[in-house]
Design an enzyme around this catalytic site. Structure first.
Site, PDB file in Angstrom:
ATOM      1  N   ASP A 194       0.861  -1.177   0.000  1.00  0.00           N
ATOM      2  CA  ASP A 194       0.000   0.000   0.000  1.00  0.00           C
ATOM      3  C   ASP A 194       0.896   1.224   0.000  1.00  0.00           C
ATOM      4  O   ASP A 194       2.114   1.115  -0.049  1.00  0.00           O
ATOM      5  CB  ASP A 194      -0.937  -0.032   1.219  1.00  0.00           C
ATOM      6  CG  ASP A 194      -2.242   0.681   0.944  1.00  0.00           C
ATOM      7  OD1 ASP A 194      -2.204   1.866   0.574  1.00  0.00           O
ATOM      8  OD2 ASP A 194      -3.291   0.057   1.103  1.00  0.00           O
TER       9      ASP A 194
ATOM     10  N   THR B 246     -10.496  -4.123  -2.689  1.00  0.00           N
ATOM     11  CA  THR B 246      -9.445  -3.742  -3.632  1.00  0.00           C
ATOM     12  C   THR B 246      -8.438  -4.893  -3.758  1.00  0.00           C
ATOM     13  O   THR B 246      -8.152  -5.595  -2.783  1.00  0.00           O
ATOM     14  CB  THR B 246      -8.706  -2.467  -3.184  1.00  0.00           C
ATOM     15  OG1 THR B 246      -8.133  -2.670  -1.901  1.00  0.00           O
ATOM     16  CG2 THR B 246      -9.646  -1.275  -3.135  1.00  0.00           C
TER      17      THR B 246
ATOM     18  N   ALA C  90      -8.065  -3.493   0.851  1.00  0.00           N
ATOM     19  CA  ALA C  90      -7.192  -4.553   1.358  1.00  0.00           C
ATOM     20  C   ALA C  90      -6.040  -4.848   0.403  1.00  0.00           C
ATOM     21  O   ALA C  90      -5.030  -5.416   0.790  1.00  0.00           O
ATOM     22  CB  ALA C  90      -8.012  -5.823   1.574  1.00  0.00           C
ATOM     23  N   LYS C  91      -6.211  -4.477  -0.862  1.00  0.00           N
ATOM     24  CA  LYS C  91      -5.184  -4.679  -1.895  1.00  0.00           C
ATOM     25  C   LYS C  91      -4.639  -6.104  -1.873  1.00  0.00           C
ATOM     26  O   LYS C  91      -3.440  -6.320  -1.957  1.00  0.00           O
ATOM     27  CB  LYS C  91      -4.074  -3.623  -1.757  1.00  0.00           C
ATOM     28  CG  LYS C  91      -4.623  -2.194  -1.891  1.00  0.00           C
ATOM     29  CD  LYS C  91      -3.547  -1.136  -1.924  1.00  0.00           C
ATOM     30  CE  LYS C  91      -4.114   0.256  -2.130  1.00  0.00           C
ATOM     31  NZ  LYS C  91      -4.844   0.797  -0.968  1.00  0.00           N
ATOM     32  N   ARG C  92      -5.544  -7.063  -1.796  1.00  0.00           N
ATOM     33  CA  ARG C  92      -5.162  -8.456  -1.753  1.00  0.00           C
ATOM     34  C   ARG C  92      -4.859  -8.994  -3.145  1.00  0.00           C
ATOM     35  O   ARG C  92      -5.173  -8.353  -4.159  1.00  0.00           O
ATOM     36  CB  ARG C  92      -6.276  -9.291  -1.110  1.00  0.00           C
ATOM     37  CG  ARG C  92      -6.588  -8.919   0.334  1.00  0.00           C
ATOM     38  CD  ARG C  92      -5.397  -9.157   1.252  1.00  0.00           C
ATOM     39  NE  ARG C  92      -5.784  -9.163   2.657  1.00  0.00           N
ATOM     40  CZ  ARG C  92      -5.718  -8.124   3.478  1.00  0.00           C
ATOM     41  NH1 ARG C  92      -5.259  -6.959   3.062  1.00  0.00           N
ATOM     42  NH2 ARG C  92      -6.093  -8.235   4.756  1.00  0.00           N
TER      43      ARG C  92
END
Lengths: 271, 271
Positions: free
Chosen positions: A99, B121, B95-97
């Site tokens: 991030d 996300t 969460a940008k997983r």
């Protein structure tokens, strides 16, 4: 843990095996499901049965998050158990986080401080300022995705930027980041022939290698091209070990599968 | 929630504002710290004061994970509060997983089922089989990183593959994935001029836009190039709203900042 300590453990145990603790309640032995914390009990049994055969454990956070609070609690208990009972083990939070700056710092705190893992996996897409916050932690390691073992790796990672695949670009650029000596890289075993070129870019870094076994990679090929004089490899196996049996003998069967890999590794290390 | 419902809410509230709930215990008003769950109490107060001015809330999971179990519990209480009291609000787990197939399914279950977010996300680096598992969920949305608003975006995202920037490659290829109509994209506001070209690739998709305000992006420029006839934009502001004051008036001050943005949006929508 320093990489020197990790290499010493590898030499001592004659193993560079990492066991992936990807606990799926649909796959673990039914008799555990009646216990208060089946996920932790499963991990504990697997760890107690295999710790002498491996140098690292890698819980994938997805499997814990999927069970909400009780999953997160099981993850916390698992890492605490490892750090207390087997402090010589290298621990990896397979979280694939990434991030913007201050937010990456929060993730780093979550895994390095709150949970006290030795390392965490991160994704490179957002670049330098998304990874450097992880690298700021002393005696911790950041394992960045380079070339993964899934078919989707060919969508972007192997595409050429200026005649050089994106994953090589990722490896090269990351070397210029602050505290880059704390970087390790994920390189999938399914493409053993790529290790030769990768070692020209990052000769000294540890590589975490998924995809041996279940995903079809060959251990000897990976070692032939990927090993350096500090060993420099952590070979991960998850399902092939932890789900070797779903009966009451699951821990013993997991140890048996781990022993097979350890013995193959001992042979390779002795060559 | 469907995108039609989201657009209807935008038209009704005359707002396409998303408020980022990035709760840092070092930044919230001191009087909340004595409460049993300061993170949730902060969120609840912000939500109650701003829900009529925005159409979406976006907790960034890093800020919750950093506080371990109590953080995860606060996230759970926050999403439950939103879903119960303000079901018309679109919720985003930032969460940008991203992981391999079956593991991505576990993440999708964590956010879509266990926590019941409308969207999550994800990072694109691992390609198609890391994202499609998220897209399999009906009436849920997967918001993929395309062009982020941090300086690290220039490390890889804007590098050319066959004379086309990686992020454009990501946008184009993703359109061929199964259930790609459930995709939205993260596009940073700091590069408003890029929106014109992005709209030629994904004319109909919703774009989640961070970087207005604190990171320096200009709302009118973003709308000029990025808006489509379904509006198609969610403009996120986090720190600029939630940390407008750290006194007892924090919720009212947050509402005041949100109102400023909502009014600017109302003007733009009326043009």
């Amino acid at each position: 843990m320093t990489t020197e300590q990790l290499t010493n453990e590898i030499r001592k145990k004659k193993s560079f095996l990492c066991i992936g603790l990807d606990v799926d309640l649909n796959k673990i032995p039914a008799h555990l499901l009646d216990l208060e914390d089946p996920i932790f009990e499963f991990n504990k049994a697997i760890i107690d049965a295999t710790h002498h055969l491996c140098v690292a454990y890698k819980p994938n956070t997805a499997f814990y998050e999927a069970y909400g609070l009780k999953g997160w609690k099981a993850l916390e208990k698992t890492i605490n158990y490892l750090n207390t009972k087997y402090p010589e083990i290298f621990t990896i939070a397979d979280a694939k986080r990434g991030d913007i700056g201050n937010t990456s710092t929060m993730y780093a705190k979550a895994f390095f401080e709150d949970l006290a893992f030795d390392s965490v996996t991160v994704a490179p897409y957002m670049g330098k300022d998304s990874v450097e916050p992880f690298l700021a932690f002393d005696n911790k390691h950041t394992i960045m995705l380079a070339l993964t073992s899934n078919t989707g790796a060919f969508d972007f990672q192997t595409q050429n930027i200026d005649d050089k695949a994106l994953y090589k670009h990722v490896l090269e650029i990351s070397k210029s980041w602050e505290n880059s000596e704390r970087l390790m890289y994920v390189v999938g075993a399914t493409k053993a022939e790529y290790f030769k070129e990768i070692r020209t870019i990052v000769p000294d870094s540890f590589l975490l290698v998924p995809g041996v076994g279940a995903q079809g990679g060959n251990l000897q090929d990976v070692c032939k091209y990927g090993m350096n004089n500090q060993v420099g490899l952590l070979i991960n196996s998850s399902r092939g070990i932890i789900y070797a049996s779903n009966g009451t003998d699951f821990a013993a069967e997991a140890a048996s599968k781990a022993l097979d890999l350890q013995q193959e590794m001992e042979m390779i290390l002795g060559l």
